[in-house]
Scaffold this motif. Sequence first.
Motif, mmCIF file in Angstrom:
data_model
loop_
_atom_site.group_PDB
_atom_site.id
_atom_site.type_symbol
_atom_site.label_atom_id
_atom_site.label_comp_id
_atom_site.label_asym_id
_atom_site.label_seq_id
_atom_site.Cartn_x
_atom_site.Cartn_y
_atom_site.Cartn_z
ATOM 1 N N VAL A 13 0.849 -1.194 0.000
ATOM 2 C CA VAL A 13 0.000 0.000 0.000
ATOM 3 C C VAL A 13 0.882 1.239 0.000
ATOM 4 O O VAL A 13 1.826 1.337 0.784
ATOM 5 N N ARG A 14 0.581 2.174 -0.873
ATOM 6 C CA ARG A 14 1.301 3.445 -0.901
ATOM 7 C C ARG A 14 0.484 4.513 -0.186
ATOM 8 O O ARG A 14 -0.708 4.681 -0.465
ATOM 9 N N ASP A 132 -11.620 1.172 9.467
ATOM 10 C CA ASP A 132 -10.281 1.176 8.895
ATOM 11 C C ASP A 132 -10.115 0.060 7.859
ATOM 12 O O ASP A 132 -10.808 -0.963 7.879
ATOM 13 N N LEU A 133 -9.144 0.265 6.970
ATOM 14 C CA LEU A 133 -8.852 -0.680 5.902
ATOM 15 C C LEU A 133 -8.044 -1.865 6.440
ATOM 16 O O LEU A 133 -7.109 -1.688 7.237
ATOM 17 N N ILE A 134 -8.409 -3.071 6.020
ATOM 18 C CA ILE A 134 -7.665 -4.288 6.335
ATOM 19 C C ILE A 134 -7.047 -4.799 5.043
ATOM 20 O O ILE A 134 -7.749 -5.027 4.052
ATOM 21 N N VAL A 135 -5.712 -4.976 5.038
ATOM 22 C CA VAL A 135 -5.000 -5.406 3.840
ATOM 23 C C VAL A 135 -4.215 -6.674 4.157
ATOM 24 O O VAL A 135 -3.435 -6.710 5.118
ATOM 25 N N TYR A 136 -4.418 -7.706 3.370
ATOM 26 C CA TYR A 136 -3.712 -8.972 3.563
ATOM 27 C C TYR A 136 -2.323 -8.901 2.947
ATOM 28 O O TYR A 136 -2.127 -8.314 1.881
ATOM 29 N N ARG A 181 -3.854 -3.598 9.659
ATOM 30 C CA ARG A 181 -4.877 -2.568 9.762
ATOM 31 C C ARG A 181 -4.279 -1.232 9.334
ATOM 32 O O ARG A 181 -3.245 -0.804 9.863
ATOM 33 N N VAL A 182 -4.919 -0.576 8.389
ATOM 34 C CA VAL A 182 -4.438 0.707 7.875
ATOM 35 C C VAL A 182 -5.379 1.801 8.363
ATOM 36 O O VAL A 182 -6.566 1.816 8.023
ATOM 37 N N ALA A 183 -4.860 2.701 9.182
ATOM 38 C CA ALA A 183 -5.658 3.822 9.683
ATOM 39 C C ALA A 183 -5.952 4.776 8.534
ATOM 40 O O ALA A 183 -5.036 5.321 7.907
ATOM 41 N N CYS A 184 -7.229 4.966 8.233
ATOM 42 C CA CYS A 184 -7.634 5.803 7.093
ATOM 43 C C CYS A 184 -7.845 7.242 7.559
ATOM 44 O O CYS A 184 -8.868 7.568 8.168
ATOM 45 N N VAL A 185 -6.890 8.093 7.270
ATOM 46 C CA VAL A 185 -6.892 9.478 7.730
ATOM 47 C C VAL A 185 -7.421 10.384 6.621
ATOM 48 O O VAL A 185 -6.883 10.374 5.505
ATOM 49 N N PRO A 186 -8.465 11.161 6.888
ATOM 50 C CA PRO A 186 -8.981 12.077 5.864
ATOM 51 C C PRO A 186 -7.889 13.019 5.354
ATOM 52 O O PRO A 186 -7.107 13.562 6.136
ATOM 53 N N GLY A 187 -7.839 13.177 4.050
ATOM 54 C CA GLY A 187 -6.822 14.013 3.424
ATOM 55 C C GLY A 187 -5.695 13.206 2.812
ATOM 56 O O GLY A 187 -5.026 13.669 1.892
ATOM 57 N N ASN A 188 -5.475 11.988 3.331
ATOM 58 C CA ASN A 188 -4.476 11.105 2.741
ATOM 59 C C ASN A 188 -5.061 10.387 1.532
ATOM 60 O O ASN A 188 -6.278 10.285 1.376
ATOM 61 N N VAL A 189 -4.168 9.861 0.696
ATOM 62 C CA VAL A 189 -4.570 9.003 -0.410
ATOM 63 C C VAL A 189 -3.800 7.689 -0.288
ATOM 64 O O VAL A 189 -2.583 7.697 -0.075
#
Length: 243
Positions: A13-14, A132-136, A181-189
Amino acid sequence: MLEDDTDIVPPGVRLFEGVVPRTLLEQINATIDETRDTWRPADGRRATQTTARVVELLRQHGEFLRIEQQVRATQQRWAAQKGLKIDGEPLYVLRCINRTLPAQSHLRHYDSHILTLLIPLRSAHDAEENGDLIVYRQPRHQLSAVTNVLAKAWLIALRRLPLAMRRAQTHRDLSLQRCDRVACVPGNVYAFNGFVTRHANLHVEQGERRTLIVHYYDPGMTAGLRLLPRLWRSLRDRLLDVR
C-alpha cells in the motif's frame, strides 16, 4: 506493487499524506450533506450526481492529479509486464458507512480492477471498529480468468456469513499477522493493487466513515461473475425502495 518514493505502510500500500487540504474536505463533506438523507441505498452506491461532484472537486486540486497520474503510470507498466489487456473508464464509488450497515463490513475481496485509490473523506469516531482498511500481506500470483472467478466466487460465498463470524475471521487474521490494519486518515490518499491484494474494512460502531474509492484498469477476468452480486444488490435495493 507501486514503485515510487513514498513509504509503504503496510507492504503493498502506498500512502500519500496530506494530499487533500482541510478546506477541500469540508467542501466535499458539505456537498455530501446536501443529499445524504435521501440516498438509496443508504451507503451511497447509487449517489451518482453527488459522486460526480465530489470527483470534480478533487480533480480541481493539482496535487491529487499529480499523484493519480503517477500511480496510474506505474500500474500500466505492471499490467504490461503481466501481459494483461486493460481498458474501460475509471469506476468511482462514494461510500458512507455507519453502524446501521453491518452488511458492508468485514467483506474480504479482490477488486475487479488493478489499481485502487482510497481517499478518506471523513473518519468515524475513535472506536475499536471505525471502518479502517484491512489489507492482507500475501498477494495472489496466479492470474487467470479461471483462478480469478474461483477466488471471487469463494469470497462472495463467505460474505454471506453473519457479521460476528466475518469479524472473528478478521481479528483472527490480524492476530496471526496475515493482514494489517491501515488507519484511514482524511486528506491522505492510499493506493494499492486491489486485483491481487485481498482486503476489507472494519465495521463502524459510531459515527460515519466516508470514502471515495476509484478503480482503474479492468483486465476483464470476471467472466460475468461480478454481475451476480450487482444483480442481487439491485434487487434488494429496489425492495427497500418499495418499502
